[in-house]
Design a protein around this motif. Structure first.
Motif, PDB file in Angstrom:
ATOM      1  N   GLY A  18     -19.803  86.017  49.972  1.00 31.25           N
ATOM      2  CA  GLY A  18     -18.649  86.464  50.321  1.00 31.25           C
ATOM      3  C   GLY A  18     -18.362  86.291  51.802  1.00 31.25           C
ATOM      4  O   GLY A  18     -17.163  86.278  52.188  1.00 31.25           O
ATOM      5  N   TYR A  19     -19.348  86.758  52.426  1.00 31.26           N
ATOM      6  CA  TYR A  19     -19.121  86.966  54.081  1.00 31.26           C
ATOM      7  C   TYR A  19     -18.676  85.750  54.812  1.00 31.26           C
ATOM      8  O   TYR A  19     -18.577  85.566  55.908  1.00 31.26           O
ATOM      9  N   ALA A  20     -19.031  84.625  54.017  1.00 27.84           N
ATOM     10  CA  ALA A  20     -18.826  83.226  54.659  1.00 27.84           C
ATOM     11  C   ALA A  20     -17.096  82.974  54.526  1.00 27.84           C
ATOM     12  O   ALA A  20     -16.717  82.349  55.430  1.00 27.84           O
ATOM     13  N   VAL A  21     -16.480  83.786  53.667  1.00 30.38           N
ATOM     14  CA  VAL A  21     -15.126  83.753  53.824  1.00 30.38           C
ATOM     15  C   VAL A  21     -14.285  83.884  55.013  1.00 30.38           C
ATOM     16  O   VAL A  21     -13.401  83.501  55.709  1.00 30.38           O
ATOM     17  N   PRO A  22     -14.857  85.143  55.590  1.00 33.33           N
ATOM     18  CA  PRO A  22     -13.887  85.675  57.071  1.00 33.33           C
ATOM     19  C   PRO A  22     -14.479  84.756  58.142  1.00 33.33           C
ATOM     20  O   PRO A  22     -13.525  84.507  59.210  1.00 33.33           O
ATOM     21  N   VAL A  23     -15.682  84.278  58.032  1.00 28.04           N
ATOM     22  CA  VAL A  23     -16.217  83.253  59.122  1.00 28.04           C
ATOM     23  C   VAL A  23     -15.356  82.111  59.021  1.00 28.04           C
ATOM     24  O   VAL A  23     -14.726  81.586  59.986  1.00 28.04           O
ATOM     25  N   THR A  24     -14.999  81.482  57.873  1.00 26.73           N
ATOM     26  CA  THR A  24     -14.254  80.323  57.682  1.00 26.73           C
ATOM     27  C   THR A  24     -12.792  80.455  58.081  1.00 26.73           C
ATOM     28  O   THR A  24     -12.454  79.711  58.796  1.00 26.73           O
ATOM     29  N   ALA A  25     -12.163  81.638  57.630  1.00 22.90           N
ATOM     30  CA  ALA A  25     -10.902  81.833  58.039  1.00 22.90           C
ATOM     31  C   ALA A  25     -10.709  81.859  59.579  1.00 22.90           C
ATOM     32  O   ALA A  25      -9.727  81.672  60.228  1.00 22.90           O
TER      33      ALA A  25
END
Length: 437
Positions: free
Chosen positions: A408-415
């Motif tokens: 799930g921590y890949a989501v803030p990096v992508t955003a």
């Protein structure tokens, strides 16, 4: 990220000692440079020598603290009662999406009729929605009632925007003092989001799952009543104006897209951190971890407020977003180790890029919004953030439910990377000049 008095009130706002306040602010840097170097907080102390600023700030801080409580409280309350983080994320996303639609209309009414006249009834409606959510969870009402109740909280005014509008009114001839005030407001936001999750987690864990939502509702209503009572610093209402809508101002669409992407960073980070801590068997640590992220941002904001950044804000924004993108990789790396301690440290460091980015962002909003529709312009930026938080919250909840909390921590990096691309594309398209009207 919210937010026509009777004739006597209008007169008081119009005849408030703005010139004297502006003069005081303009002359604030007069003390010797040694004094400024002696204390980081000296520029902030000078801000609060202006009459009425302490009182409206106290009420606004009280009203803003629940903004850091409601999300975590709702996730803990709903996930604990229904056993689904996906449902909790979807409910909070629905409420934020409803706020994104409603907030600009509330802000427009605030600009037109005055802060006190609109903020109090809007807050009462929002508090009733929070209480309805609490009762629906408590008494096992159908899932659809959770969405309806949380959506009813969308009338919450943009408290941070109203406070910034007061500073802009008082310091309209003192740009350096206004930069410090904007930095203070961002640090205040981060302070509330630092203390809010910790307080919410403590209340929900120590007393009963609904305690965080209940306490937040009480604080919100009390703070707004205190804030609205400070009429001497309230900007005068601006009835109908021919000024261009802030949404159509040059540069604003791209800037709102950046806000949307940055909001997704914050929304995903909150849901994923709660889920990750829960997966490690220490759900209560989530509040501490999120609080540390806000603490890093708060300190960075205060430091940024005493600096005098070079160059226009439009050119500084991509650099700020780039720093945020790079630092957002740290929580992902820490989560891969499975260590909550490492995650807390990573979030603390990652938070240091947030406040400078948001201060620069809000400076651009103030510069590009018509003066008569300033609160509406700032609320549009907050609306973009809330829309992004809704998307990030839902996406983060889906990732946790269907993949893993770590992924799930890949989501803030992508955003954050998306925000960087948008800011780079729009960096040289428009200058940062305030729209008149």
């Amino acid at each position: 990220m919210p937010k026509t008095p009777v004739p006597a009130a209008t007169s008081a706002a119009t005849q408030a000692p703005a010139p004297a306040a502006t003069s005081a602010a303009t002359q604030a840097p007069a003390p010797a440079a040694a004094e400024g170097h002696a204390s980081l907080l000296a520029p902030y102390r000078r801000l609060f020598t202006l009459p009425g600023t302490r009182a409206f700030t106290a009420g606004n801080l009280m009203a803003r603290l629940p903004m850091g409580m409601f999300g975590v409280s709702a996730v803990v309350m709903i996930a604990g009662a229904r056993g689904s983080y996906a449902l909790a994320g979807a409910v909070t996303a629905t409420g934020l999406a409803a706020t994104a639609v409603t907030a600009p209309w509330i802000a427009r009414l605030v600009d037109r009729y005055g802060q006190a006249r609109i903020a109090v009834p809007a807050t009462v409606c929002a508090v009733l929605g929070s209480l309805a959510l609490l009762l629906c969870v408590r008494y096992d009402a159908p899932d659809w009632t959770l969405f309806a109740a949380y959506a009813a909280t969308a009338t919450t005014p943009n408290t941070g925007g109203m406070s910034r509008a007061r500073w802009a009114h008082l310091l309209r001839s003192a740009p350096e003092a206004l930069h410090t005030a904007n930095s203070f407001e961002q640090a205040a936001d981060e302070l509330c989001f630092m203390l809010g999750p910790v307080l919410a987690a403590f209340l929900c864990g120590t007393f009963f799952p609904e305690a965080g939502t209940l306490a937040g509702a009480v604080l919100l209503l009390t703070g707004i009543l205190l804030f609205a009572a400070q009429r001497s610093t309230e900007p005068p209402p601006r009835p109908r104006t021919p000024a261009r809508a802030p949404l159509r101002a040059p540069g604003m669409p791209a800037q709102l897209a950046v806000c949307l992407a940055m909001g997704a960073v914050f929304g995903a980070l909150e849901v994923v951190t709660v889920a990750f801590a829960d997966s490690q068997g220490h759900r209560s640590v989530a509040g501490v971890a999120l609080g540390l992220q806000a603490a890093g941002s708060c300190v960075a904001g205060l430091v940024y407020g005493v600096l005098r950044p070079a160059g226009p804000a439009g050119r500084r924004l991509p650099w700020c977003v780039a720093a945020m993108t790079a630092l957002m990789t740290l929580p992902l790396l820490a989560a891969l180790t499975g260590s909550l301690l490492a995650l807390c440290g990573a979030l603390l460091v990652a938070g240091t890029a947030t406040a400078p980015t948001m201060v620069t962002n809000m400076t651009l909003v103030q510069q590009r919004s018509p003066e008569s529709r300033l609160n509406e312009g700032m609320t549009l930026a907050v609306t973009g953030l809330l829309g992004g938080i809704a998307c990030g919250s839902a996406t983060g909840g889906w990732m946790v439910e269907h993949v893993s909390a770590t992924s799930g921590y890949a989501v803030p990096v992508t955003a954050a990377a998306v925000a960087l691309l948008i800011s780079l594309a729009g960096a040289s398209s428009v200058g940062g000049v305030r729209q008149k009207g």
